[in-house]
Design a protein around this motif. Structure first.
Motif, PDB file in Angstrom:
ATOM      1  N   PRO A  72      -8.453  -8.585  24.013  1.00  0.00           N
ATOM      2  CA  PRO A  72      -8.790  -9.952  24.422  1.00  0.00           C
ATOM      3  C   PRO A  72      -8.087 -10.951  23.516  1.00  0.00           C
ATOM      4  N   GLU A  73      -7.768 -12.119  24.051  1.00  0.00           N
ATOM      5  CA  GLU A  73      -7.106 -13.130  23.223  1.00  0.00           C
ATOM      6  C   GLU A  73      -7.970 -13.483  22.019  1.00  0.00           C
ATOM      7  N   GLY A  74      -7.334 -13.861  20.923  1.00  0.00           N
ATOM      8  CA  GLY A  74      -8.076 -14.237  19.731  1.00  0.00           C
ATOM      9  C   GLY A  74      -7.350 -13.819  18.475  1.00  0.00           C
ATOM     10  N   THR A  75      -8.046 -13.974  17.350  1.00  0.00           N
ATOM     11  CA  THR A  75      -7.496 -13.623  16.045  1.00  0.00           C
ATOM     12  C   THR A  75      -8.071 -12.297  15.587  1.00  0.00           C
ATOM     13  N   TYR A  76      -7.215 -11.459  15.065  1.00  0.00           N
ATOM     14  CA  TYR A  76      -7.622 -10.140  14.588  1.00  0.00           C
ATOM     15  C   TYR A  76      -7.086  -9.915  13.174  1.00  0.00           C
ATOM     16  N   HIS A  77      -7.806  -9.078  12.444  1.00  0.00           N
ATOM     17  CA  HIS A  77      -7.402  -8.713  11.091  1.00  0.00           C
ATOM     18  C   HIS A  77      -6.941  -7.263  11.101  1.00  0.00           C
ATOM     19  N   VAL A  78      -5.702  -7.031  10.690  1.00  0.00           N
ATOM     20  CA  VAL A  78      -5.109  -5.696  10.723  1.00  0.00           C
ATOM     21  C   VAL A  78      -5.047  -5.130   9.309  1.00  0.00           C
ATOM     22  N   VAL A  79      -5.531  -3.906   9.150  1.00  0.00           N
ATOM     23  CA  VAL A  79      -5.453  -3.182   7.884  1.00  0.00           C
ATOM     24  C   VAL A  79      -4.508  -2.003   8.087  1.00  0.00           C
ATOM     25  N   SER A  80      -3.401  -2.015   7.367  1.00  0.00           N
ATOM     26  CA  SER A  80      -2.396  -0.954   7.488  1.00  0.00           C
ATOM     27  C   SER A  80      -2.506  -0.009   6.307  1.00  0.00           C
ATOM     28  N   THR A  81      -2.621   1.284   6.593  1.00  0.00           N
ATOM     29  CA  THR A  81      -2.749   2.316   5.566  1.00  0.00           C
ATOM     30  C   THR A  81      -1.554   3.255   5.635  1.00  0.00           C
ATOM     31  N   TYR A  82      -0.807   3.316   4.535  1.00  0.00           N
ATOM     32  CA  TYR A  82       0.361   4.187   4.418  1.00  0.00           C
ATOM     33  C   TYR A  82      -0.042   5.366   3.554  1.00  0.00           C
ATOM     34  N   GLY A  83      -0.014   6.578   4.122  1.00  0.00           N
ATOM     35  CA  GLY A  83      -0.513   7.749   3.413  1.00  0.00           C
ATOM     36  C   GLY A  83      -2.023   7.734   3.367  1.00  0.00           C
ATOM     37  N   ASP A  84      -2.594   8.424   2.353  1.00  0.00           N
ATOM     38  CA  ASP A  84      -4.055   8.509   2.281  1.00  0.00           C
ATOM     39  C   ASP A  84      -4.580   8.177   0.889  1.00  0.00           C
ATOM     40  N   ALA A  85      -3.830   7.362   0.147  1.00  0.00           N
ATOM     41  CA  ALA A  85      -4.284   6.979  -1.202  1.00  0.00           C
ATOM     42  C   ALA A  85      -4.598   5.481  -1.223  1.00  0.00           C
ATOM     43  N   ASN A  86      -3.803   4.698  -1.963  1.00  0.00           N
ATOM     44  CA  ASN A  86      -4.131   3.289  -2.134  1.00  0.00           C
ATOM     45  C   ASN A  86      -3.090   2.328  -1.576  1.00  0.00           C
ATOM     46  N   ARG A 110      -2.960  -5.956   4.308  1.00  0.00           N
ATOM     47  CA  ARG A 110      -3.747  -6.624   5.345  1.00  0.00           C
ATOM     48  C   ARG A 110      -3.003  -7.846   5.874  1.00  0.00           C
ATOM     49  N   ALA A 111      -3.327  -8.219   7.114  1.00  0.00           N
ATOM     50  CA  ALA A 111      -2.791  -9.464   7.680  1.00  0.00           C
ATOM     51  C   ALA A 111      -3.653  -9.901   8.854  1.00  0.00           C
ATOM     52  N   ASP A 112      -3.685 -11.193   9.100  1.00  0.00           N
ATOM     53  CA  ASP A 112      -4.280 -11.736  10.311  1.00  0.00           C
ATOM     54  C   ASP A 112      -3.190 -11.892  11.371  1.00  0.00           C
ATOM     55  N   VAL A 113      -3.509 -11.560  12.600  1.00  0.00           N
ATOM     56  CA  VAL A 113      -2.573 -11.737  13.710  1.00  0.00           C
ATOM     57  C   VAL A 113      -3.288 -12.442  14.852  1.00  0.00           C
ATOM     58  N   SER A 114      -2.522 -13.107  15.695  1.00  0.00           N
ATOM     59  CA  SER A 114      -3.075 -13.827  16.836  1.00  0.00           C
ATOM     60  C   SER A 114      -2.568 -13.208  18.133  1.00  0.00           C
ATOM     61  N   VAL A 115      -3.475 -12.908  19.028  1.00  0.00           N
ATOM     62  CA  VAL A 115      -3.137 -12.355  20.340  1.00  0.00           C
ATOM     63  C   VAL A 115      -3.293 -13.450  21.381  1.00  0.00           C
ATOM     64  N   GLN A 116      -2.240 -13.690  22.155  1.00  0.00           N
ATOM     65  CA  GLN A 116      -2.240 -14.746  23.162  1.00  0.00           C
ATOM     66  C   GLN A 116      -2.225 -14.146  24.558  1.00  0.00           C
ATOM     67  N   PRO A 117      -2.868 -14.815  25.522  1.00  0.00           N
ATOM     68  CA  PRO A 117      -2.928 -14.272  26.886  1.00  0.00           C
ATOM     69  C   PRO A 117      -1.542 -14.071  27.489  1.00  0.00           C
ATOM     70  N   GLY A 118      -1.332 -12.892  28.048  1.00  0.00           N
ATOM     71  CA  GLY A 118      -0.081 -12.597  28.723  1.00  0.00           C
ATOM     72  C   GLY A 118       1.113 -12.422  27.828  1.00  0.00           C
ATOM     73  N   ALA A 151       6.202 -11.055  13.995  1.00  0.00           N
ATOM     74  CA  ALA A 151       6.460 -11.868  15.162  1.00  0.00           C
ATOM     75  C   ALA A 151       5.614 -13.116  15.117  1.00  0.00           C
ATOM     76  N   ALA A 152       5.931 -14.030  16.041  1.00  0.00           N
ATOM     77  CA  ALA A 152       5.141 -15.249  16.122  1.00  0.00           C
ATOM     78  C   ALA A 152       3.709 -14.897  16.401  1.00  0.00           C
ATOM     79  N   GLY A 153       2.819 -15.742  15.971  1.00  0.00           N
ATOM     80  CA  GLY A 153       1.401 -15.454  16.136  1.00  0.00           C
ATOM     81  C   GLY A 153       0.812 -14.814  14.910  1.00  0.00           C
ATOM     82  N   LEU A 154       1.628 -14.462  13.931  1.00  0.00           N
ATOM     83  CA  LEU A 154       1.125 -13.817  12.718  1.00  0.00           C
ATOM     84  C   LEU A 154       0.810 -14.874  11.671  1.00  0.00           C
TER      85      LEU A 154
END
Length: 320
Positions: free
Chosen positions: A205-219, A223-231, A2-5
């Motif tokens: 809270p509004e701002g930039t966050y770094h998301v780490v997605s783990t599928y299963g339990d190996a390797n 990763r991606a940066d996402v932006s959270v906007q108020p409301g 989505a937008a903000g990514l």
């Protein structure tokens, strides 16, 4: 996504006030991968149709107060000119003077979006929390009833994951959310929110966050940066390049799997990816080349295999 990514890829509590409160504490409701470009248009509002500052203000009329009390009507906004927060706010009112223990006594609390508190004139600390966003300020209540607005610049983040445009089952993927930007080299070392589920709306809270997605339990990690906007509610989909692999040690092709087998999956360079014991171990591995090593009856058997994104497979290692 989505937008903000911005393309790249138990709960750590939000930073709270330094005051020591008495009573129930405010609740706190490696390998990079490819990502799809964000669609056009801004993230949608969490509360469609809510008016901004020009809309009818909460507590335009306050109810009469009991003798010796004054009414304090409170409400919160996502931004100075943005909509009011319509739900999911937890309000707590503390006396502004500590007791002998050093804690500030809890006077009142509410989960209404815009509650009215009837308070004895004096000083108070009003705390509002919305998910992991929170704010607190001192309010002096006089003999006349009053209203007070609070700023809670926060938004929602909803995460999903897929492989080759096929959604990954929620129970197989988790997301850790870190403060800051990985692209800019400013990411916290500890998760701000740990193990978010697919489809879960996390209020931040509004701002930039770094998301780490783990599928299963190996390797299988992206990763991606996402932006959270108020409301706003931002949807982001993490695209994994991985597949599920089941290993079997057999005496003949298509034969019965040998029990009590010790397994090690390594890269061609010798790096260990995953270890397990059993007849049918299942691993989720990012695409690439691997070697499966099976140990059974004091002997080692091995086989090279390749993982292609989205192509689950069964790999047989022959006893020979």
């Amino acid at each position: 996504m989505a937008a903000g990514l911005m393309l790249a890829a138990a709960v750590a509590p939000a930073a709270g006030q330094s005051l020591q409160f008495l009573g129930t504490p405010p609740s706190a409701v490696p390998q990079a991968g490819p990502f799809a470009p964000p669609p056009s248009g801004p993230p949608r509002a969490i509360v469609p149709g809510q008016g901004g500052a020009g809309a009818r203000e909460p507590h335009a009329v306050l109810p009469p107060s009991p003798p010796g009390k004054a009414a304090l009507g409170v409400f919160a906004r996502f931004s100075p000119e943005g909509p009011t927060v319509p739900r999911s706010v937890i309000w707590r009112v503390f006396a502004d003077r500590p007791e002998a223990s050093g804690a500030f006594p809890l006077v009142a609390e509410s989960t209404d979006a815009a509650p009215v508190f009837f308070l004895t004139p004096g000083g108070y600390i009003v705390h509002a929390s919305y998910g992991l966003a929170n704010t607190a300020q001192r309010v002096v209540v006089g003999p006349v009833s009053r209203r007070e607005g609070f700023l809670l610049p926060a938004g929602g983040l909803r995460l999903e994951a897929d492989v080759e445009n096929k959604a990954i089952a929620p129970q197989k993927v988790t997301f850790d959310i870190f403060e800051g930007s990985f692209l800019q080299g400013r990411t916290s070392t500890q998760p701000y929110y740990r193990s978010a589920g697919a489809g879960e709306v996390v209020l931040l809270p509004e701002g930039t966050y770094h998301v780490v997605s783990t599928y299963g339990d190996a390797n299988a990690v992206v990763r991606a940066d996402v932006s959270v906007q108020p409301g706003k509610l931002t949807d982001a989909t993490m695209h994994h390049r991985a597949a599920q692999v089941m290993l079997k040690l057999v005496k003949a092709q298509g034969g019965e799997a040998q029990a009590d087998t010790q397994w090690t999956v390594i890269t061609p360079g010798g790096d260990t990816i995953k270890e397990s014991i059993g007849a049918f171990p299942v691993f989720v591995l990012t695409e690439g080349d691997y070697v499966a090593i099976a140990r059974n009856g004091g002997k080692n058997f091995s086989r090279e295999f390749k993982v292609d994104a989205g192509h689950d497979q069964e790999v047989e290692v022959l006893v020979k």
